[in-house]
Motif scaffolding. Structure first.
Motif, mmCIF file in Angstrom:
data_model
loop_
_atom_site.group_PDB
_atom_site.id
_atom_site.type_symbol
_atom_site.label_atom_id
_atom_site.label_comp_id
_atom_site.label_asym_id
_atom_site.label_seq_id
_atom_site.Cartn_x
_atom_site.Cartn_y
_atom_site.Cartn_z
ATOM 1 N N VAL A 160 -6.133 1.818 -0.095
ATOM 2 C CA VAL A 160 -5.024 2.671 0.347
ATOM 3 C C VAL A 160 -5.003 2.707 1.874
ATOM 4 O O VAL A 160 -5.981 2.356 2.538
ATOM 5 N N ILE A 161 -3.861 3.136 2.394
ATOM 6 C CA ILE A 161 -3.642 3.141 3.851
ATOM 7 C C ILE A 161 -3.574 4.588 4.334
ATOM 8 O O ILE A 161 -2.945 5.435 3.690
ATOM 9 N N SER A 162 -4.202 4.844 5.473
ATOM 10 C CA SER A 162 -4.070 6.178 6.061
ATOM 11 C C SER A 162 -3.661 6.098 7.524
ATOM 12 O O SER A 162 -3.914 5.093 8.201
ATOM 13 N N SER A 163 -3.017 7.159 7.980
ATOM 14 C CA SER A 163 -2.739 7.403 9.411
ATOM 15 C C SER A 163 -1.801 6.404 10.074
ATOM 16 O O SER A 163 -1.759 6.347 11.301
ATOM 17 N N ALA A 164 -1.055 5.629 9.277
ATOM 18 C CA ALA A 164 -0.094 4.708 9.899
ATOM 19 C C ALA A 164 0.996 5.528 10.579
ATOM 20 O O ALA A 164 1.472 6.516 10.022
ATOM 21 N N GLN A 165 1.361 5.128 11.778
ATOM 22 C CA GLN A 165 2.381 5.898 12.494
ATOM 23 C C GLN A 165 3.245 4.984 13.353
ATOM 24 O O GLN A 165 2.917 3.810 13.533
#
Lengths: 116, 164
Positions: free
Chosen positions: A76-81
């Motif tokens: 899973v992916i986190s903190s993409a901005q």
């Protein structure tokens, strides 16, 4: 590529420390993720909080990794901005990957989801 | 109009230079963050395609990106002397493709590549490929909103007379 890695329970968090994921490093990203799995990590959070640019080759490497992990685990992916989050949306990869605003949320989600 | 040309070796490890220059030019022209990101990723996709498909990954070649800055628009011309772009790919640039129309529930159908031209199609206002005298040229055009580019360019030209 540089990563910062730590385990929280059964969940491996890998934070990408480079600001850029493009065609020149995409194969290394893929190899790195494959290595995590071969080491027995089946619940992986990829923290993209420090990444400011990703292109289609970077996204392709992530898709390839997700396919390789398959039913053995979860990526899973986190903190993409910013531009990174926009690229996931433009290419509809935000529908393919489970994405979380923070790494803590991602870890919590994987911790309660039984991994086969 | 201001013009300049950036020339790099046909190596993926050199493509970051395109990003650096696109970001710098956009910052100078006060281009919005969204348009800057669009121009950066499209320039990178175009140059990566040249290295992979026109030069087949060989490093000994050169490619150039010419920046043409005029009020209300920014044009990037990506040029190389490698293999020509197949007609069907040029058509995808103009008309778009279904590569991103996958079913996200079917992981096998999710593409791992071939997305670059569609990204350019979606993010640029115009994208046109041509080949003349053995030189491939891909023009990427972004029309800038009134608050972007035009005023900053006019101010810069008026105050310093310098070319970017």
């Amino acid at each position: 590529m540089r990563f910062e890695e730590y385990k929280t329970g059964e969940v491996l968090v890998a934070k990408v420390l480079d600001g850029r994921i493009a065609a020149d490093v995409a194969p290394r990203l893929k190899a790195h993720l494959a290595e995590y799995v071969s080491q027995g990590n089946h619940a992986i959070v990829l923290d993209l909080g420090a990444v400011t640019f990703i292109d289609s080759s970077g996204l392709g490497a992530l898709v390839s990794s997700l396919k390789s992990i398959g039913k053995e685990g979860d990526l899973v992916i986190s903190s993409a901005q910013g531009a990174v989050a926009s690229m996931f949306k433009l290419t509809r990869m935000d529908k393919v990957f489970r994405m979380y605003a923070t790494t803590d949320e991602a870890v919590a989600a994987l911790s309660v989801t039984p991994v086969p | 109009m201001s013009r300049f040309r950036l020339v790099i070796e046909s190596s993926l490890s050199e493509v970051f230079l395109i990003s650096v220059v696109v970001r710098g030019v956009c910052r100078q022209l006060e281009v919005s963050a969204a348009d800057t990101a669009a121009l950066e990723v499209c320039a990178v996709e175009a140059v990566t395609n040249v290295i992979r498909h026109a030069y087949l990954g060989a490093r000994e070649h050169e490619l150039s990106v010419e920046f043409a800055i005029s009020p209300g628009r920014l044009d990037l011309y990506v040029r190389d002397e490698g293999k020509s772009m197949p007609d069907e790919h040029a058509a995808k640039l103009r008309q778009g493709s279904r590569v991103l129309g996958f079913d996200p529930r079917d992981l096998r159908a999710v593409p791992e590549g071939g997305m670059g031209l569609q990204i350019i199609h979606e993010l640029m206002d115009e994208a046109e490929y041509s080949r003349e005298a053995g030189i491939n040229c891909l023009r990427l055009t972004k029309f800038l909103r009134a608050s972007e580019g035009a005023e900053a360019l006019a101010d810069a030209a008026h105050s310093s007379g310098a070319h970017i």
